[in-house]
Design a protein around this motif. Structure first.
Motif, PDB file in Angstrom:
ATOM      1  N   SER A   1       0.805  -1.213   0.000  1.00 34.71           N
ATOM      2  CA  SER A   1       0.000   0.000   0.000  1.00 34.71           C
ATOM      3  C   SER A   1       0.836   1.259   0.000  1.00 34.71           C
ATOM      4  CB  SER A   1      -0.912   0.011   1.227  1.00 34.71           C
ATOM      5  OG  SER A   1      -0.119   0.117   2.391  1.00 34.71           O
TER       6      SER A   1
ATOM      7  N   GLY B   1       2.003   2.504   2.538  1.00 35.07           N
ATOM      8  CA  GLY B   1       1.825   3.166   3.804  1.00 35.07           C
ATOM      9  C   GLY B   1       2.756   2.690   4.897  1.00 35.07           C
ATOM     10  N   SER B   2       3.489   1.651   4.627  1.00 39.76           N
ATOM     11  CA  SER B   2       4.393   1.108   5.629  1.00 39.76           C
ATOM     12  C   SER B   2       5.761   0.939   4.999  1.00 39.76           C
ATOM     13  CB  SER B   2       3.869  -0.244   6.132  1.00 39.76           C
ATOM     14  OG  SER B   2       4.728  -0.786   7.107  1.00 39.76           O
TER      15      SER B   2
ATOM     16  N   SER C   1       9.686   4.787  -2.392  1.00 41.09           N
ATOM     17  CA  SER C   1       8.313   5.047  -2.809  1.00 41.09           C
ATOM     18  C   SER C   1       7.954   4.065  -3.919  1.00 41.09           C
ATOM     19  CB  SER C   1       8.143   6.488  -3.290  1.00 41.09           C
ATOM     20  OG  SER C   1       8.997   6.739  -4.401  1.00 41.09           O
TER      21      SER C   1
END
Length: 125
Positions: A53, A55-56, A70
């Motif tokens: 995701s 996000g981690s 990224s």
């Protein structure tokens, strides 16, 4: 999954580089993506990882604050922005992909299923 790393080169200490890894396969977004590096005469070591995701993320202490990982799942790419480079950052950098990795396993090379060919980063003093 096939991985193709690029973006390495020769840079002076204090400079920056952006490494990219292009992945084939329709299920790229399911994979945890990692960057590892291997300097001459040394073992391969973890640099950074990002979960599906985005996000981690996780970073090695040696690059924390200087690198940013990224990913763009739409483009099947993962990038590693490296700043304030040091001569000790000189190594071949590899991108890797793995499925189902728990957070505590992100830094272990054996956790990953697929590897790119590597791109050489040389930092001169």
């Amino acid at each position: 999954v096939q991985l193709q790393a690029s973006g390495g080169g020769l840079v002076q200490a204090g400079g920056s580089l952006r490494l990219s890894c292009a992945a084939s396969g329709r299920t790229f977004s399911r994979y945890v993506m990692g960057w590892f590096r291997q300097a001459p005469g040394k073992e391969r070591e973890f640099v950074a990882a990002i979960r599906w995701s985005g996000g981690s993320v996780d970073y090695a202490d040696s690059v924390k604050g200087r690198c940013t990982i990224s990913r763009d799942n739409a483009k099947n790419t993962v990038s590693l922005e490296m700043n304030s480079l040091k001569p000790e950052d000189t190594a071949v950098y590899y991108c890797a992909a793995g499925l189902g990795l728990i957070f505590s396993a992100l830094s272990f090379a054996q956790s990953y299923d697929y590897w790119g060919q590597g791109t050489l980063v040389t930092v001169s003093s």
